[in-house]
Every structure is written in structure tokens, then in C-alpha cells.
Write a protein that holds these residues in place. Structure first.
Motif, PDB file in Angstrom:
ATOM      1  N   THR A  32       0.799  -1.226   0.000  1.00 40.51           N
ATOM      2  CA  THR A  32       0.000   0.000   0.000  1.00 40.51           C
ATOM      3  C   THR A  32       0.829   1.273   0.000  1.00 40.51           C
ATOM      4  O   THR A  32       0.308   2.336  -0.296  1.00 40.51           O
ATOM      5  CB  THR A  32      -0.912   0.052   1.242  1.00 40.51           C
ATOM      6  OG1 THR A  32      -0.094   0.054   2.424  1.00 40.51           O
ATOM      7  CG2 THR A  32      -1.902  -1.096   1.259  1.00 40.51           C
ATOM      8  N   GLY A  33       2.082   1.164   0.391  1.00 35.76           N
ATOM      9  CA  GLY A  33       2.909   2.356   0.515  1.00 35.76           C
ATOM     10  C   GLY A  33       2.746   3.053   1.862  1.00 35.76           C
ATOM     11  O   GLY A  33       3.337   4.096   2.102  1.00 35.76           O
ATOM     12  N   LEU A  34       1.945   2.488   2.741  1.00 37.38           N
ATOM     13  CA  LEU A  34       1.786   3.041   4.076  1.00 37.38           C
ATOM     14  C   LEU A  34       2.941   2.585   4.961  1.00 37.38           C
ATOM     15  O   LEU A  34       3.625   1.608   4.660  1.00 37.38           O
ATOM     16  CB  LEU A  34       0.464   2.550   4.689  1.00 37.38           C
ATOM     17  CG  LEU A  34      -0.802   2.940   3.940  1.00 37.38           C
ATOM     18  CD1 LEU A  34      -1.999   2.186   4.514  1.00 37.38           C
ATOM     19  CD2 LEU A  34      -1.027   4.433   4.001  1.00 37.38           C
ATOM     20  N   SER A  35       3.141   3.272   6.059  1.00 37.46           N
ATOM     21  CA  SER A  35       4.190   2.825   6.979  1.00 37.46           C
ATOM     22  C   SER A  35       3.694   1.616   7.761  1.00 37.46           C
ATOM     23  O   SER A  35       2.492   1.450   7.996  1.00 37.46           O
ATOM     24  CB  SER A  35       4.568   3.947   7.950  1.00 37.46           C
ATOM     25  OG  SER A  35       3.536   4.147   8.896  1.00 37.46           O
ATOM     26  N   ARG A  36       4.633   0.800   8.175  1.00 38.19           N
ATOM     27  CA  ARG A  36       4.281  -0.382   8.972  1.00 38.19           C
ATOM     28  C   ARG A  36       3.575   0.034  10.261  1.00 38.19           C
ATOM     29  O   ARG A  36       2.605  -0.594  10.686  1.00 38.19           O
ATOM     30  CB  ARG A  36       5.537  -1.200   9.274  1.00 38.19           C
ATOM     31  CG  ARG A  36       5.225  -2.461  10.041  1.00 38.19           C
ATOM     32  CD  ARG A  36       6.484  -3.230  10.402  1.00 38.19           C
ATOM     33  NE  ARG A  36       6.101  -4.369  11.216  1.00 38.19           N
ATOM     34  CZ  ARG A  36       6.419  -5.614  10.945  1.00 38.19           C
ATOM     35  NH1 ARG A  36       7.146  -5.897   9.896  1.00 38.19           N
ATOM     36  NH2 ARG A  36       6.026  -6.583  11.731  1.00 38.19           N
ATOM     37  N   GLU A  37       4.039   1.120  10.866  1.00 43.17           N
ATOM     38  CA  GLU A  37       3.438   1.599  12.110  1.00 43.17           C
ATOM     39  C   GLU A  37       1.965   1.985  11.901  1.00 43.17           C
ATOM     40  O   GLU A  37       1.107   1.667  12.726  1.00 43.17           O
ATOM     41  CB  GLU A  37       4.219   2.799  12.668  1.00 43.17           C
ATOM     42  CG  GLU A  37       5.628   2.471  13.111  1.00 43.17           C
ATOM     43  CD  GLU A  37       6.638   2.379  11.951  1.00 43.17           C
ATOM     44  OE1 GLU A  37       7.741   1.866  12.191  1.00 43.17           O
ATOM     45  OE2 GLU A  37       6.320   2.807  10.824  1.00 43.17           O
ATOM     46  N   ASN A  38       1.692   2.650  10.779  1.00 42.11           N
ATOM     47  CA  ASN A  38       0.307   3.040  10.511  1.00 42.11           C
ATOM     48  C   ASN A  38      -0.569   1.829  10.191  1.00 42.11           C
ATOM     49  O   ASN A  38      -1.747   1.801  10.543  1.00 42.11           O
ATOM     50  CB  ASN A  38       0.236   4.070   9.387  1.00 42.11           C
ATOM     51  CG  ASN A  38       0.611   5.450   9.865  1.00 42.11           C
ATOM     52  OD1 ASN A  38       0.576   5.747  11.051  1.00 42.11           O
ATOM     53  ND2 ASN A  38       0.980   6.312   8.937  1.00 42.11           N
ATOM     54  N   VAL A  39      -0.007   0.845   9.533  1.00 40.56           N
ATOM     55  CA  VAL A  39      -0.764  -0.380   9.255  1.00 40.56           C
ATOM     56  C   VAL A  39      -1.112  -1.078  10.564  1.00 40.56           C
ATOM     57  O   VAL A  39      -2.263  -1.475  10.780  1.00 40.56           O
ATOM     58  CB  VAL A  39       0.033  -1.323   8.320  1.00 40.56           C
ATOM     59  CG1 VAL A  39      -0.619  -2.689   8.250  1.00 40.56           C
ATOM     60  CG2 VAL A  39       0.171  -0.709   6.938  1.00 40.56           C
ATOM     61  N   GLU A  40      -0.141  -1.208  11.448  1.00 36.68           N
ATOM     62  CA  GLU A  40      -0.404  -1.855  12.729  1.00 36.68           C
ATOM     63  C   GLU A  40      -1.417  -1.065  13.548  1.00 36.68           C
ATOM     64  O   GLU A  40      -2.317  -1.642  14.171  1.00 36.68           O
ATOM     65  CB  GLU A  40       0.889  -2.059  13.499  1.00 36.68           C
ATOM     66  CG  GLU A  40       1.759  -3.141  12.868  1.00 36.68           C
ATOM     67  CD  GLU A  40       2.979  -3.503  13.701  1.00 36.68           C
ATOM     68  OE1 GLU A  40       2.965  -3.282  14.926  1.00 36.68           O
ATOM     69  OE2 GLU A  40       3.928  -4.032  13.117  1.00 36.68           O
ATOM     70  N   LEU A  41      -1.322   0.260  13.528  1.00 40.85           N
ATOM     71  CA  LEU A  41      -2.288   1.098  14.227  1.00 40.85           C
ATOM     72  C   LEU A  41      -3.694   0.904  13.652  1.00 40.85           C
ATOM     73  O   LEU A  41      -4.667   0.752  14.398  1.00 40.85           O
ATOM     74  CB  LEU A  41      -1.888   2.571  14.129  1.00 40.85           C
ATOM     75  CG  LEU A  41      -2.899   3.563  14.710  1.00 40.85           C
ATOM     76  CD1 LEU A  41      -2.987   3.406  16.227  1.00 40.85           C
ATOM     77  CD2 LEU A  41      -2.514   4.979  14.328  1.00 40.85           C
ATOM     78  N   ALA A  42      -3.790   0.902  12.339  1.00 39.60           N
ATOM     79  CA  ALA A  42      -5.100   0.726  11.697  1.00 39.60           C
ATOM     80  C   ALA A  42      -5.718  -0.618  12.065  1.00 39.60           C
ATOM     81  O   ALA A  42      -6.910  -0.694  12.380  1.00 39.60           O
ATOM     82  CB  ALA A  42      -4.952   0.849  10.181  1.00 39.60           C
ATOM     83  N   LEU A  43      -4.917  -1.669  12.037  1.00 38.23           N
ATOM     84  CA  LEU A  43      -5.443  -2.996  12.380  1.00 38.23           C
ATOM     85  C   LEU A  43      -5.817  -3.091  13.852  1.00 38.23           C
ATOM     86  O   LEU A  43      -6.799  -3.745  14.208  1.00 38.23           O
ATOM     87  CB  LEU A  43      -4.424  -4.077  12.019  1.00 38.23           C
ATOM     88  CG  LEU A  43      -4.215  -4.311  10.526  1.00 38.23           C
ATOM     89  CD1 LEU A  43      -3.022  -5.231  10.289  1.00 38.23           C
ATOM     90  CD2 LEU A  43      -5.465  -4.876   9.890  1.00 38.23           C
TER      91      LEU A  43
END
Length: 93
Positions: A32-43
């Protein structure tokens, strides 16, 4: 399988993914091009994995007003947590 049980199964699958977020975050971030931190936060915080009975009732009430024989779902490419509600709505219809 009823629509309600199908939506509950979909939510359970999403909850399972969220629980396994540390092992899938890197792949989602890369695609997605998102940061890993933002992906983990979103989940962890934004994926709707614990809907109340009232929220499900509202979902099904909205779905019951649909008169078209099909439902189209349009999803943003990088707002991946929004897909759960959209897919649940389509399944409820």
C-alpha cells in the motif's frame, strides 16, 4: 448461512487478521505504501472487529432498504480498514 451469521463470520475473520497484525503488517505496508506503524495502528484501533448488536441491527436496517438486485462496493486503494464495513454491508444486502 443467514446474512447475519455471514457478517459475523466476516468480522471474525477480520478480528483474526488484526490479532496477527505483527506478521502481516510488513506485507500490507509494502503493497500500500503506508508505513508499517500506521498499518499496525489501523489494524489494532480502526478495524471494526467488535460491532455491537445495535450496530449490526443498524447495518441490516440500512441493507433492508436496498431495492437493487446487486450492490456495488467501491474501495479506496490505501484505506484498507474501510473494506470490512463495505464488504459487510454488501453481504448484508
Amino acid at each position: 448461512m443467514t446474512e447475519r451469521s455471514a457478517v459475523r463470520a466476516l468480522v471474525a475473520a477480520a478480528k483474526s487478521l488484526a490479532a496477527d497484525r505483527t506478521s502481516i503488517a510488513a506485507a500490507i505496508a509494502e503493497s500500500t505504501g503506508l508505513s508499517r506503524e500506521n498499518v499496525e495502528l489501523a489494524l489494532a484501533e480502526h478495524l471494526e472487529t467488535d460491532p455491537t448488536d445495535e450496530e449490526l441491527d443498524q447495518l441490516f436496517a440500512s441493507a433492508s432498504t436496498m431495492t437493487a438486485p446487486r450492490v456495488a462496493v467501491v474501495l479506496s486503494a490505501n484505506v484498507f480498514v474501510g473494506a470490512l464495513r463495505a464488504i459487510a454491508f454488501a453481504r448484508a444486502c
